[in-house]
Design a protein around this motif. Sequence first.
Motif, PDB file in Angstrom:
ATOM      1  N   VAL A 356       0.843  -1.197   0.000  1.00  0.00           N
ATOM      2  CA  VAL A 356       0.000   0.000   0.000  1.00  0.00           C
ATOM      3  C   VAL A 356       0.879   1.247   0.000  1.00  0.00           C
ATOM      4  CG1 VAL A 356      -1.870  -1.163   1.231  1.00  0.00           C
ATOM      5  CG2 VAL A 356      -0.160   0.095   2.529  1.00  0.00           C
ATOM      6  N   GLU A 357       0.328   2.316  -0.494  1.00  0.00           N
ATOM      7  CA  GLU A 357       1.047   3.587  -0.514  1.00  0.00           C
ATOM      8  C   GLU A 357       0.852   4.294   0.820  1.00  0.00           C
ATOM      9  OE1 GLU A 357       1.119   7.712  -3.168  1.00  0.00           O
ATOM     10  OE2 GLU A 357       0.009   5.950  -3.857  1.00  0.00           O
ATOM     11  N   ASN A 358       1.939   4.860   1.346  1.00  0.00           N
ATOM     12  CA  ASN A 358       1.900   5.562   2.635  1.00  0.00           C
ATOM     13  C   ASN A 358       1.238   4.686   3.706  1.00  0.00           C
ATOM     14  OD1 ASN A 358       2.167   7.596   4.567  1.00  0.00           O
ATOM     15  ND2 ASN A 358       0.224   8.560   3.990  1.00  0.00           N
ATOM     16  N   PRO A 359       1.834   3.521   4.013  1.00  0.00           N
ATOM     17  CA  PRO A 359       1.197   2.565   4.930  1.00  0.00           C
ATOM     18  C   PRO A 359       1.048   3.116   6.347  1.00  0.00           C
ATOM     19  CG  PRO A 359       3.466   1.923   4.447  1.00  0.00           C
ATOM     20  CD  PRO A 359       3.142   3.050   3.524  1.00  0.00           C
ATOM     21  N   ARG A 360      -0.176   3.011   6.870  1.00  0.00           N
ATOM     22  CA  ARG A 360      -0.495   3.432   8.236  1.00  0.00           C
ATOM     23  C   ARG A 360      -1.266   2.278   8.886  1.00  0.00           C
ATOM     24  NH1 ARG A 360      -2.225   6.763   4.676  1.00  0.00           N
ATOM     25  NH2 ARG A 360      -4.437   6.442   5.178  1.00  0.00           N
ATOM     26  N   ALA A 361      -0.701   1.704   9.933  1.00  0.00           N
ATOM     27  CA  ALA A 361      -1.260   0.477  10.509  1.00  0.00           C
ATOM     28  C   ALA A 361      -1.927   0.741  11.851  1.00  0.00           C
ATOM     29  CB  ALA A 361      -0.167  -0.576  10.678  1.00  0.00           C
ATOM     30  N   LEU A 362      -2.990  -0.005  12.103  1.00  0.00           N
ATOM     31  CA  LEU A 362      -3.664  -0.021  13.400  1.00  0.00           C
ATOM     32  C   LEU A 362      -3.622  -1.446  13.930  1.00  0.00           C
ATOM     33  CD1 LEU A 362      -5.508   1.059  15.679  1.00  0.00           C
ATOM     34  CD2 LEU A 362      -7.469   0.590  14.173  1.00  0.00           C
ATOM     35  N   GLY A 379       8.276  -0.916   7.613  1.00  0.00           N
ATOM     36  CA  GLY A 379       8.274   0.334   6.871  1.00  0.00           C
ATOM     37  C   GLY A 379       7.009   1.150   6.958  1.00  0.00           C
ATOM     38  N   ALA A 380       6.067   0.767   7.822  1.00  0.00           N
ATOM     39  CA  ALA A 380       4.848   1.561   7.961  1.00  0.00           C
ATOM     40  C   ALA A 380       5.201   2.957   8.466  1.00  0.00           C
ATOM     41  CB  ALA A 380       3.881   0.879   8.922  1.00  0.00           C
ATOM     42  N   ALA A 381       4.656   3.973   7.803  1.00  0.00           N
ATOM     43  CA  ALA A 381       4.982   5.355   8.156  1.00  0.00           C
ATOM     44  C   ALA A 381       4.410   5.737   9.513  1.00  0.00           C
ATOM     45  CB  ALA A 381       4.458   6.295   7.077  1.00  0.00           C
ATOM     46  N   GLY A 382       3.275   5.187   9.843  1.00  0.00           N
ATOM     47  CA  GLY A 382       2.662   5.454  11.135  1.00  0.00           C
ATOM     48  C   GLY A 382       1.983   4.198  11.646  1.00  0.00           C
ATOM     49  N   VAL A 383       2.184   3.903  12.926  1.00  0.00           N
ATOM     50  CA  VAL A 383       1.562   2.718  13.524  1.00  0.00           C
ATOM     51  C   VAL A 383       0.887   3.142  14.824  1.00  0.00           C
ATOM     52  CG1 VAL A 383       1.894   0.402  14.450  1.00  0.00           C
ATOM     53  CG2 VAL A 383       3.332   1.197  12.553  1.00  0.00           C
ATOM     54  N   THR A 384      -0.380   2.798  14.960  1.00  0.00           N
ATOM     55  CA  THR A 384      -1.104   3.010  16.211  1.00  0.00           C
ATOM     56  C   THR A 384      -1.409   1.649  16.814  1.00  0.00           C
ATOM     57  OG1 THR A 384      -2.122   5.054  15.415  1.00  0.00           O
ATOM     58  CG2 THR A 384      -3.168   3.967  17.293  1.00  0.00           C
ATOM     59  N   LYS A 426      -4.112  10.329  14.028  1.00  0.00           N
ATOM     60  CA  LYS A 426      -4.168  11.524  13.184  1.00  0.00           C
ATOM     61  C   LYS A 426      -5.119  11.330  12.012  1.00  0.00           C
ATOM     62  CE  LYS A 426       0.485  13.198  14.275  1.00  0.00           C
ATOM     63  NZ  LYS A 426       1.829  13.533  13.735  1.00  0.00           N
ATOM     64  N   GLU A 427      -5.108  10.137  11.443  1.00  0.00           N
ATOM     65  CA  GLU A 427      -5.964   9.848  10.297  1.00  0.00           C
ATOM     66  C   GLU A 427      -6.281   8.362  10.276  1.00  0.00           C
ATOM     67  OE1 GLU A 427      -3.880  10.360   6.548  1.00  0.00           O
ATOM     68  OE2 GLU A 427      -1.958  10.339   7.617  1.00  0.00           O
ATOM     69  N   LYS A 428      -7.191   7.984   9.415  1.00  0.00           N
ATOM     70  CA  LYS A 428      -7.592   6.585   9.340  1.00  0.00           C
ATOM     71  C   LYS A 428      -6.439   5.715   8.833  1.00  0.00           C
ATOM     72  CE  LYS A 428     -12.567   7.264   8.766  1.00  0.00           C
ATOM     73  NZ  LYS A 428     -13.763   6.961   7.943  1.00  0.00           N
ATOM     74  N   ALA A 429      -6.392   4.491   9.327  1.00  0.00           N
ATOM     75  CA  ALA A 429      -5.341   3.552   8.929  1.00  0.00           C
ATOM     76  C   ALA A 429      -5.739   2.838   7.642  1.00  0.00           C
ATOM     77  CB  ALA A 429      -5.107   2.533  10.041  1.00  0.00           C
ATOM     78  N   ASN A 430      -4.733   2.410   6.887  1.00  0.00           N
ATOM     79  CA  ASN A 430      -5.017   1.609   5.696  1.00  0.00           C
ATOM     80  C   ASN A 430      -4.560   0.157   5.844  1.00  0.00           C
ATOM     81  OD1 ASN A 430      -2.274   2.050   5.485  1.00  0.00           O
ATOM     82  ND2 ASN A 430      -2.412   3.389   3.678  1.00  0.00           N
ATOM     83  N   LEU A 458     -10.796   2.947   9.685  1.00  0.00           N
ATOM     84  CA  LEU A 458     -10.059   2.490   8.510  1.00  0.00           C
ATOM     85  C   LEU A 458     -10.546   3.183   7.244  1.00  0.00           C
ATOM     86  CD1 LEU A 458     -10.090  -1.374   9.208  1.00  0.00           C
ATOM     87  CD2 LEU A 458      -8.278   0.253   9.789  1.00  0.00           C
ATOM     88  N   VAL A 459      -9.642   3.258   6.271  1.00  0.00           N
ATOM     89  CA  VAL A 459     -10.027   3.767   4.955  1.00  0.00           C
ATOM     90  C   VAL A 459     -10.961   2.759   4.296  1.00  0.00           C
ATOM     91  CG1 VAL A 459      -7.862   5.051   4.716  1.00  0.00           C
ATOM     92  CG2 VAL A 459      -8.022   2.695   3.842  1.00  0.00           C
TER      93      VAL A 459
END
Length: 690
Positions: A356-362, A379-384, A426-430, A458-459
């Motif tokens: 995925v592009e700009n990976p953000r994980a929850l 490599g996830a840019a943001g992880v919650t 900050k924003e929804k995770a993908n 989630l997105v």
Amino acid sequence: MRQTYSNSSFDPLTEDLLRYLERVHDVYLPRRLLDFAIDKEMQLAFQKTCERAVKGRNRVHSLHMGIGAPFTAMLAVRAGASRATICEKWPHLAAVYQTLIDTNGMVDTIRVINKTLSEMRLKEDFAFPPNLLILDSMGAGFSGNSFGAAIRFARKELLSPDAEIIPKGASLFAVPMELRTGLVCGFDLNAFNRYRWTPIYEEIRLDQQEYKPLADPFVCVEFDFLDPLIPEDKTFAVTPEHSGIWNATAWWYDLVLDEETVLATDPQSGTSSRRVQALQYLEKEVHVTNGEVFEIRVRHDGRHIRFEPESTHSDDSVISTVRLGPAVPHWHFPMIADETRNDKYEEAIVRAVRGVENPRALDIGTGTGLLAMMASRAGAAGVTACEMIPHMAKTAGEILETNRFGNKVHLVAKSSFDIEIPLDMKEKANILISETVDHSLLGEGFLAALQHAREFLLVDDPAIIPAGALVYASGVEIRTEDVRGFDFTPINLLRLNHYTCMDLNRVEHRRLTNESEVFRFDFYQRDFKPTQKVFELPVINDGKCNAIAFWYRLMLDKETFIDTGPDSGTIAWQQAVVFLDREVNIQNGDVLPIIGYYDQHMLGFSIDTMGCMLNGISMDSGDRPFWFKRLMEEETDFQSYTKEISERVRNAGEGAANQALKNIADNMDKLGFDPLIVSDFIIQIGYHLQ
């Protein structure tokens, strides 16, 4: 008989917990008979010993205690004893014993008395003094069941002067060990070891554990039941064969039934569920070096046993260490240690992050933070990472900091249902990651958490790990019939209407139907409505089907899966088993109709009664004895009672709870409480309080 505490010297909270624990014992102890009934080696050992004890003696009157009491009583009578008396405190267990005695036609020679041993009186309860005492109540920890007090009382108040006692003695063996969580997939999880804590002791199967023995086993205590039991305080010099961290001591015993028979419980003694070892963790870890002698202090008082470094300066009058402490259910440890589970989750996480592009994980239900760190490392840019249990969240925070992920993984000490955007994210995770699945797949509420996350966190097109699951089921027969020539079929009632999990490879059972796929879950689906379906399982063996065993294939993504079936080799999961409300008589070639159902919090099975009738399949009559109906009623009421007690403890606070638990531990022998039940209760209280 249940005790009343209204006029006792205990405080109100202690009284409430005592009443609760009495109900726990009365409701759940009868199922211990099911474990007893499969230990064939133990049964044979007691049979030979009983026969030798009775042979050649006149007018034998035997007194029996412990979960095996109906078996040993029937053995004694069959060997020639003129009378046998069973002493059993718990009403439901006494009722089961009476049913077994009635079923085997021994009601004229065996009497079941629903009293504690200390309540029994020679003139009131016995036609003549017993001259044979048989105990089967040692448990894995041996010293926690107050056997010493029982023997002393019986010899002083009830037994004839020439009475024989079985068993005659025991030798306890101990081994100091390192049983810890360290590096897992390259991450330092040492902080998780704070949860390796036992209020009394825990049962463990060392043959299923990865541990490092630091020295050879040594005899730490020897008991002679013919002599008065004297509390001991000994120090042993131990030479370690390996360097390591001593954080636990395991022990087991050789039980001397008589001069010819010894029953061993060491790790090589067999696969019986009764043949387990005991484990106690140290309050502080100790570093030991290969070849450098260190000292272990061993203390026991007949109720408790305690292992500690000799250098520990503790109150010599206190052996029990019962208190509230950091607690998690013990299944967390094998789950974290399951390399297959860990490696496969990481494979799926890496693919998701790279896909995925700009990976953000929850990560929902992060626990130790392991899966969240995997996502960040990939490599996830943001992880919650969210964790709803406060003390677990605190530990996860320490682990993240230790591994230098504190500024890469955002930890939220909340349930995922309480997360707010942008306050907590900050924003929804993908990417969604979760491992909130249990032995039955849905028992931890994964579907509810998933559906909420899809709607709010989630997105629209996220990657979801796990992606789905295939559930498989089989009709099985898990029954007890003949036990050394005695009819034990009545105890099969204790299995009915019951859910549990087990390793089917370690349980004697018969597979009566083919393994069939019954449910297919796609976790990318947006809505999961309660579902009920009828399935037909092809019958391959004749038998009495009394349970549906099921397991699943957890699809982490399109390429990676984890199997939880009996042949999978996983250590994190066992198989789920739903015992039916009636036994079903089936034959090879039949088709067994069952009903499968699930909602957002559970998955289960029942028998399709109408389908069985249409297929010409017979079931048992459904008639149940009075004691069983009462037992089922109490089990039904128990869940709400447990919530009530948990709230009572929460309101009282940790200080009052600690004092109440200490009161209970100090009086376990008088109360007739089982140490494992008390220990599990303390852990559960600690888990919910912190």
